[in-house]
Design a protein around this motif. Structure first.
Motif, PDB file in Angstrom:
ATOM      1  N   LEU A   1      38.595  38.420  31.945  1.00 18.29           N
ATOM      2  CA  LEU A   1      37.587  39.300  32.880  1.00 18.29           C
ATOM      3  C   LEU A   1      38.720  39.513  33.846  1.00 18.29           C
ATOM      4  O   LEU A   1      39.595  39.082  34.472  1.00 18.29           O
ATOM      5  CB  LEU A   1      36.566  37.841  33.609  1.00 18.29           C
ATOM      6  CG  LEU A   1      35.949  37.146  33.461  1.00 18.29           C
ATOM      7  CD1 LEU A   1      34.956  36.824  33.736  1.00 18.29           C
ATOM      8  CD2 LEU A   1      34.614  38.217  31.706  1.00 18.29           C
ATOM      9  N   GLY A   2      38.997  40.555  33.838  1.00 20.24           N
ATOM     10  CA  GLY A   2      39.989  41.863  34.570  1.00 20.24           C
ATOM     11  C   GLY A   2      39.754  41.725  35.983  1.00 20.24           C
ATOM     12  O   GLY A   2      38.847  41.182  36.389  1.00 20.24           O
ATOM     13  N   ASN A   3      40.791  41.606  36.832  1.00 19.41           N
ATOM     14  CA  ASN A   3      40.907  41.962  38.636  1.00 19.41           C
ATOM     15  C   ASN A   3      41.707  42.973  38.935  1.00 19.41           C
ATOM     16  O   ASN A   3      42.594  43.716  37.676  1.00 19.41           O
ATOM     17  CB  ASN A   3      41.655  39.768  38.225  1.00 19.41           C
ATOM     18  CG  ASN A   3      40.708  39.668  39.328  1.00 19.41           C
ATOM     19  OD1 ASN A   3      40.454  40.026  40.155  1.00 19.41           O
ATOM     20  ND2 ASN A   3      40.887  38.591  40.048  1.00 19.41           N
TER      21      ASN A   3
ATOM     22  N   SER B   1      45.834  39.878  41.016  1.00 16.94           N
ATOM     23  CA  SER B   1      44.729  38.867  41.323  1.00 16.94           C
ATOM     24  C   SER B   1      44.430  38.546  39.896  1.00 16.94           C
ATOM     25  O   SER B   1      44.828  39.280  39.175  1.00 16.94           O
ATOM     26  CB  SER B   1      43.710  39.815  41.807  1.00 16.94           C
ATOM     27  OG  SER B   1      43.762  39.647  43.063  1.00 16.94           O
ATOM     28  N   PRO B   2      44.409  36.843  39.801  1.00 16.06           N
ATOM     29  CA  PRO B   2      44.190  36.471  38.087  1.00 16.06           C
ATOM     30  C   PRO B   2      42.823  36.735  37.231  1.00 16.06           C
ATOM     31  O   PRO B   2      42.072  37.398  37.932  1.00 16.06           O
ATOM     32  CB  PRO B   2      44.618  34.693  38.563  1.00 16.06           C
ATOM     33  CG  PRO B   2      44.334  35.323  39.711  1.00 16.06           C
ATOM     34  CD  PRO B   2      44.290  36.430  40.573  1.00 16.06           C
ATOM     35  N   TYR B   3      43.072  37.290  36.247  1.00 11.25           N
ATOM     36  CA  TYR B   3      42.197  37.258  35.176  1.00 11.25           C
ATOM     37  C   TYR B   3      41.300  35.397  35.238  1.00 11.25           C
ATOM     38  O   TYR B   3      42.306  34.889  35.540  1.00 11.25           O
ATOM     39  CB  TYR B   3      43.341  37.480  33.625  1.00 11.25           C
ATOM     40  CG  TYR B   3      42.539  38.809  33.385  1.00 11.25           C
ATOM     41  CD1 TYR B   3      41.530  39.109  32.171  1.00 11.25           C
ATOM     42  CD2 TYR B   3      43.767  39.644  34.023  1.00 11.25           C
ATOM     43  CE1 TYR B   3      42.431  40.897  31.548  1.00 11.25           C
ATOM     44  CE2 TYR B   3      44.003  41.124  32.934  1.00 11.25           C
ATOM     45  CZ  TYR B   3      42.801  41.025  32.537  1.00 11.25           C
ATOM     46  OH  TYR B   3      43.287  42.477  31.671  1.00 11.25           O
ATOM     47  N   THR B   4      40.571  35.911  34.701  1.00  6.18           N
ATOM     48  CA  THR B   4      39.872  34.541  34.463  1.00  6.18           C
ATOM     49  C   THR B   4      39.392  35.066  33.091  1.00  6.18           C
ATOM     50  O   THR B   4      39.000  35.515  32.671  1.00  6.18           O
ATOM     51  CB  THR B   4      38.116  34.868  35.246  1.00  6.18           C
ATOM     52  OG1 THR B   4      38.232  34.590  36.897  1.00  6.18           O
ATOM     53  CG2 THR B   4      37.074  34.054  34.917  1.00  6.18           C
TER      54      THR B   4
ATOM     55  N   HIS C   1      41.506  29.927  34.846  1.00  8.26           N
ATOM     56  CA  HIS C   1      43.261  31.331  35.797  1.00  8.26           C
ATOM     57  C   HIS C   1      44.497  30.698  34.862  1.00  8.26           C
ATOM     58  O   HIS C   1      44.432  29.868  34.410  1.00  8.26           O
ATOM     59  CB  HIS C   1      43.404  30.850  37.209  1.00  8.26           C
ATOM     60  CG  HIS C   1      42.687  31.886  37.939  1.00  8.26           C
ATOM     61  ND1 HIS C   1      42.213  31.421  39.158  1.00  8.26           N
ATOM     62  CD2 HIS C   1      41.479  32.205  37.743  1.00  8.26           C
ATOM     63  CE1 HIS C   1      41.317  32.155  39.755  1.00  8.26           C
ATOM     64  NE2 HIS C   1      40.398  32.706  38.634  1.00  8.26           N
TER      65      HIS C   1
ATOM     66  N   ALA D   1      31.520  41.166  36.448  1.00  8.49           N
ATOM     67  CA  ALA D   1      32.883  40.886  35.662  1.00  8.49           C
ATOM     68  C   ALA D   1      33.430  40.103  37.285  1.00  8.49           C
ATOM     69  O   ALA D   1      34.429  38.903  36.875  1.00  8.49           O
ATOM     70  CB  ALA D   1      34.077  42.038  34.213  1.00  8.49           C
ATOM     71  N   THR D   2      34.432  41.292  37.960  1.00 11.17           N
ATOM     72  CA  THR D   2      35.113  40.649  38.079  1.00 11.17           C
ATOM     73  C   THR D   2      34.637  39.884  40.138  1.00 11.17           C
ATOM     74  O   THR D   2      33.957  41.517  40.783  1.00 11.17           O
ATOM     75  CB  THR D   2      36.499  41.919  38.507  1.00 11.17           C
ATOM     76  OG1 THR D   2      36.949  42.429  37.218  1.00 11.17           O
ATOM     77  CG2 THR D   2      36.954  41.772  40.297  1.00 11.17           C
ATOM     78  N   GLN D   3      34.741  39.371  40.121  1.00  6.48           N
ATOM     79  CA  GLN D   3      34.642  38.680  41.335  1.00  6.48           C
ATOM     80  C   GLN D   3      33.255  38.930  41.902  1.00  6.48           C
ATOM     81  O   GLN D   3      32.887  39.710  43.097  1.00  6.48           O
ATOM     82  CB  GLN D   3      35.318  39.414  43.272  1.00  6.48           C
ATOM     83  CG  GLN D   3      36.852  39.168  42.616  1.00  6.48           C
ATOM     84  CD  GLN D   3      38.052  39.910  43.615  1.00  6.48           C
ATOM     85  OE1 GLN D   3      37.575  40.129  44.611  1.00  6.48           O
ATOM     86  NE2 GLN D   3      39.500  39.929  42.712  1.00  6.48           N
TER      87      GLN D   3
ATOM     88  N   ILE E   1      38.491  26.686  36.656  1.00 11.42           N
ATOM     89  CA  ILE E   1      38.257  27.030  37.796  1.00 11.42           C
ATOM     90  C   ILE E   1      36.508  27.199  38.298  1.00 11.42           C
ATOM     91  O   ILE E   1      34.981  27.190  39.274  1.00 11.42           O
ATOM     92  CB  ILE E   1      38.310  29.128  38.703  1.00 11.42           C
ATOM     93  CG1 ILE E   1      38.001  29.240  37.159  1.00 11.42           C
ATOM     94  CG2 ILE E   1      39.304  28.771  39.066  1.00 11.42           C
ATOM     95  CD1 ILE E   1      37.876  31.580  37.618  1.00 11.42           C
TER      96      ILE E   1
HETATM   97  C1  LIG Z   1      39.519  37.877  40.644  1.00 10.34           C
HETATM   98  O1  LIG Z   1      40.686  37.650  42.707  1.00 10.34           O
HETATM   99  C2  LIG Z   1      40.392  36.465  42.924  1.00 10.34           C
HETATM  100  C3  LIG Z   1      41.092  35.945  44.081  1.00 10.34           C
HETATM  101  O2  LIG Z   1      42.148  35.421  43.475  1.00 10.34           O
HETATM  102  C4  LIG Z   1      39.748  35.216  42.395  1.00 10.34           C
HETATM  103  O3  LIG Z   1      38.663  34.424  42.932  1.00 10.34           O
HETATM  104  C5  LIG Z   1      39.290  35.764  40.994  1.00 10.34           C
HETATM  105  O4  LIG Z   1      38.376  34.630  40.109  1.00 10.34           O
HETATM  106  C6  LIG Z   1      39.938  36.303  39.907  1.00 10.34           C
HETATM  107  N1  LIG Z   1      38.928  36.723  38.865  1.00 10.34           N
HETATM  108  C7  LIG Z   1      37.636  37.370  38.647  1.00 10.34           C
HETATM  109  C8  LIG Z   1      37.305  37.622  37.599  1.00 10.34           C
HETATM  110  O5  LIG Z   1      37.071  37.512  39.391  1.00 10.34           O
END
Ligand SMILES: *[C@@H]1O[C@H](CO)[C@@H](O)[C@H](O)[C@H]1NC(C)=O
Length: 287
Positions: free
Chosen positions: A107-109, A113-116, A134, A196-198, A263
């Motif tokens: 999952l992009g960011n 900020s980190p990928y998940t 992460h 996907a993101t946040q 996470i």
């Molecule tokens: C994106 O960055 C946030 C802040 O560091 C983090 O909480 C989140 O897990 C990251 N990944 C996604 C896919 O949102």
């Protein structure tokens, strides 16, 4: 059982195994583009594959072969910069109702900020077994190897050969395990900015399109099923995956990953499973 089919392959079918081995890894030989047309590109004589995503479509591919157990390695370099809203995938799935599936999703960011890394296992149509991580490196700066080991005893997710997750076969405790439906390998890059993101708060910024992810070095050490009958294909015909588990060193690595980089773990989500955690959560130390 694994032993005898290995011997059959090594002795009786040595010639066909060698032919298969020589072609393993070429995307032309192993994969079909499934959507996105020109957005999916195979290059460098079949060694490289890129997927891209724009406002109109993502893209994806799937393996020509179906497999019942194996070790599947892929190197990926993910969408760099602002990849918020994008999802890149590498997974195994069977077809039809009550399907089985083993997922890696990236999952992009936003930039910096980190990928998940999202993992899940579906058995007979039922998933709800998510673990998310992460990474301890930047997955957009270089290629890294993502691996699914799937044998009758367990499923192991590895990143650069470090086990990050094990899903053990707990059929004895009534937990369905994927073991009888053949699966293909799938990969895709698509827009999922609704979740996907946040949690869906950050949308895809189409000013950055097209987004591109890169795949290379696909290798399946696996039992194929289908018209070409059961056989193994691999670069080195390594059969270790058939009984692969996690040894003491691997357990240390998995503990490190789970302590420092995990996470989300469905097995810790008591607010979600109000009627009690899934049975497998109580039975394995390494979920
Ligand atoms: C994106 O960055 C946030 C802040 O560091 C983090 O909480 C989140 O897990 C990251 N990944 C996604 C896919 O949102």
């Amino acid at each position: 059982m694994g032993h005898s089919s290995h011997n059959t392959c090594a002795v009786a079918l040595a010639i066909s195994c060698l032919i298969v081995a020589a072609s393993a890894g070429s995307f032309y030989d192993e994969m079909d583009i499934t959507f996105g047309g020109e957005r999916a590109k195979i290059s460098n004589g079949g060694q490289d594959l890129s997927l891209s995503l724009d406002q109109y479509s993502g893209s994806g591919f799937q393996s020509k072969h179906e497999y019942l157990f194996g070790r599947f390695d892929m190197q990926l370099k993910l969408v760099p910069g602002n990849s918020a809203g994008t999802v890149t995938t590498f997974y195994l799935s069977s077809q039809g109702a009550g399907h089985d599936e083993i997922d890696f999703e990236f999952l992009g960011n936003t930039t910096g900020s980190p990928y998940t890394i999202h993992t899940n296992v579906y058995s007979q149509g039922k998933g709800d077994k998510e673990q998310q991580f992460h990474l301890w490196f930047d997955p957009t700066a270089a290629f890294h190897t993502y691996t699914i080991v799937w044998n009758a005893q367990r499923i192991i997710f590895l990143i650069d050969n470090i086990p990050v997750r094990v899903f053990n076969n707990h059929e004895a405790a009534g937990v369905p395990f994927p073991k009888s439906q053949p699966m293909r390998v799938y990969a895709s890059l698509w827009n999922a900015d609704d979740w996907a993101t946040q949690g869906g708060r950050v949308k895809t910024d189409w000013k950055n399109a097209p987004f591109t992810a890169y795949y290379r070095k696909f290798n399946a050490n696996a039992d194929k099923v289908g018209p070409n009958s059961r056989s193994t294909s691999s670069v080195n015909d390594n059969q270790a995956w058939r009984t692969q588990g996690v040894d003491a060193a691997g357990r240390n690595r998995i503990r490190w990953v789970q302590n420092k980089h995990m996470i989300y773990n469905y097995c810790n989500d008591r607010t979600r499973f109000t009627n009690g955690l899934p049975a497998e959560c109580k039975r394995s130390r390494f979920l």
